[in-house]
Design a protein around this motif. Sequence first.
Motif, mmCIF file in Angstrom:
data_model
loop_
_atom_site.group_PDB
_atom_site.id
_atom_site.type_symbol
_atom_site.label_atom_id
_atom_site.label_comp_id
_atom_site.label_asym_id
_atom_site.label_seq_id
_atom_site.Cartn_x
_atom_site.Cartn_y
_atom_site.Cartn_z
ATOM 1 N N ASP A 152 0.817 -1.222 0.000
ATOM 2 C CA ASP A 152 0.000 0.000 0.000
ATOM 3 C C ASP A 152 0.848 1.268 0.000
ATOM 4 N N LEU A 153 2.129 1.151 0.359
ATOM 5 C CA LEU A 153 2.997 2.334 0.449
ATOM 6 C C LEU A 153 3.706 2.660 -0.867
ATOM 7 N N LEU A 154 3.567 1.784 -1.878
ATOM 8 C CA LEU A 154 4.273 1.995 -3.141
ATOM 9 C C LEU A 154 3.275 2.245 -4.269
ATOM 10 N N PRO A 155 3.244 3.469 -4.801
ATOM 11 C CA PRO A 155 2.346 3.784 -5.920
ATOM 12 C C PRO A 155 2.618 2.887 -7.127
ATOM 13 N N ALA A 156 1.603 2.667 -7.931
ATOM 14 C CA ALA A 156 1.722 1.756 -9.077
ATOM 15 C C ALA A 156 2.724 2.245 -10.116
ATOM 16 N N ASN A 157 2.917 3.554 -10.200
ATOM 17 C CA ASN A 157 3.816 4.102 -11.234
ATOM 18 C C ASN A 157 5.276 4.176 -10.784
ATOM 19 N N ILE A 158 5.579 3.665 -9.600
ATOM 20 C CA ILE A 158 6.951 3.680 -9.080
ATOM 21 C C ILE A 158 7.522 2.269 -9.150
ATOM 22 N N ASP A 159 8.614 2.112 -9.913
ATOM 23 C CA ASP A 159 9.278 0.813 -9.978
ATOM 24 C C ASP A 159 10.750 0.992 -10.327
ATOM 25 N N GLY A 160 11.502 -0.121 -10.283
ATOM 26 C CA GLY A 160 12.906 -0.095 -10.681
ATOM 27 C C GLY A 160 13.744 0.917 -9.911
ATOM 28 N N ASP A 161 14.501 1.731 -10.656
ATOM 29 C CA ASP A 161 15.417 2.704 -10.051
ATOM 30 C C ASP A 161 14.682 3.819 -9.302
ATOM 31 N N LYS A 162 13.378 3.937 -9.502
ATOM 32 C CA LYS A 162 12.622 5.011 -8.850
ATOM 33 C C LYS A 162 12.204 4.654 -7.424
ATOM 34 N N VAL A 163 12.325 3.369 -7.067
ATOM 35 C CA VAL A 163 11.843 2.927 -5.754
ATOM 36 C C VAL A 163 12.677 3.518 -4.618
ATOM 37 N N PHE A 164 14.009 3.494 -4.756
ATOM 38 C CA PHE A 164 14.871 4.015 -3.685
ATOM 39 C C PHE A 164 14.641 5.515 -3.465
ATOM 40 N N PRO A 165 14.649 6.352 -4.521
ATOM 41 C CA PRO A 165 14.327 7.774 -4.302
ATOM 42 C C PRO A 165 12.964 7.971 -3.645
ATOM 43 N N HIS A 166 11.983 7.136 -4.036
ATOM 44 C CA HIS A 166 10.650 7.236 -3.421
ATOM 45 C C HIS A 166 10.722 6.977 -1.920
#
Length: 490
Positions: free
Chosen positions: A300-314
């Motif tokens: 629930d804490l990870l938006p659907a449009n966030i994946d790969g290299d974008k996860v750590f910055p998120h």
Amino acid sequence: MNLPVTDLIVFIIITLGNVIFGASFFLRNKTSSQFTTGGGKLPAWVVGMSIFATFVSSISFLALPGKAYMSDWNALVFSFAIPVAAILAAKFFVPLYRNLGSVSAYNYLEVRFGSWARIYASICYILTQLMRTGAILLLLALPLNALFGWNIKTIIIVTGIAVTVYSMMGGIQAVIWTDAIQGIILVVGALICAAVLTFSMPEGPSQIFEIAAANHKFSLGSLSASLSESTFWVVLIYGLFINLQNYGIDQNFVQRYMTTSTEKKAKSSALFGALLYVPVSIVFFYIGTALFSYYTARPDLLPANIDGDKVFPHFIVNGLPTGLTGLLIASIFAAGMSTVSTSINSTATIVLSDYYQKYFNKNADDKSSMKVLYSASVIFGILGVLISLSLVGVESVLDAWWSLASIFSGGMLGLFLLAFLSKKVRNMDAAIGVIVGVLVIIWMSLSPLYFTQGKLLAFRSPFHSNLTIVIGTMAIFLVGFLSLKLAKKK
């Protein structure tokens, strides 16, 4: 996205402090020797930390956790080759360069094969560093744009100016000392992030390992003999060759061998920088795996449009306490700044030693030499900024550049090994080897991009991209020897 004022203040204080500290070395930087080697009086641990910080760019800070999150620990095998390369550097390369007494990594190639070899290698190095600087400045601007909403081009220009100023004013002393501080910030930031993730799991720290093990996240890759896949052996061999290149002929590293007072200290700094990278890279991979477990347990804490290299910055923005987010952003920025400042100083050094003092003013005094170093630093900084601005919004250019970078670097490593491992190979043998080797590297780098369908597939390289530098280097080496043997038979 608007971050808390506290995070912004932490980021600005750390980043601005680095710039001011670097510029403060201006008063200790009055001769060309001080600018390029620090007068040979820098502490070994500081030089070692600088080697480490130079190795870890902002790309590594974001990409390594991204790789672990998306797949497994296969890419970590690259780090296992670093101590081997560092030991070889301490035993062979450090004594070689210190005995030659030249601050340029490419003077040795001229001693063995003539001016063409030095010019070829130095031009390849300068072009590689220009594009590397442009790419790093862009990659630094992208997260700041996303986090603070600042204009990408403005960030590139301001960052480029700031790093150029302290690199120019403080010379190698500023670069190495700020690298050391930036390296410490980087390590602290990574450890804090790993700790926060570890103790944020709903069912406790052990849940990280349970979820990761169930999804085979700790795998180091297949042990098969395939040369078309990223197996354990392919990554290990690639790591050995690329790190031999770094420690053997990369000006960024070679220049640091000359900054300590003794050969023993130079060796210890090379080993320290290399050995520090291994556990820190493990921390980066752990962060990526922990992120996978964390968001698997808390989807629930990870938006659907966030994946790969974008996860750590998120996670940095949304999962860390106020203040620590600013520290992590400063860590990423520090990693990039250390890479850019190193490129600026080393390229200015090459312009002075390989061109100005050799072809324009062989008896140059310190005054004229310092003018060249200052001018080269400014020009390189400006070109890096312009290249970065031209890359904004054009990701395919970055992909193409990394392919071209392997063409340049592969030829340099093969030429160096040919010079170092055989005293009988002639000028002509080396030139023929380089020509054939670079053609092989061009084919391996570019054929997957252009031979994509139909009958053209038959001309496509069947090897994994990591083997480009390996096979290209071996081609230069073997063709050079073959040329020598054929000449003897005539």
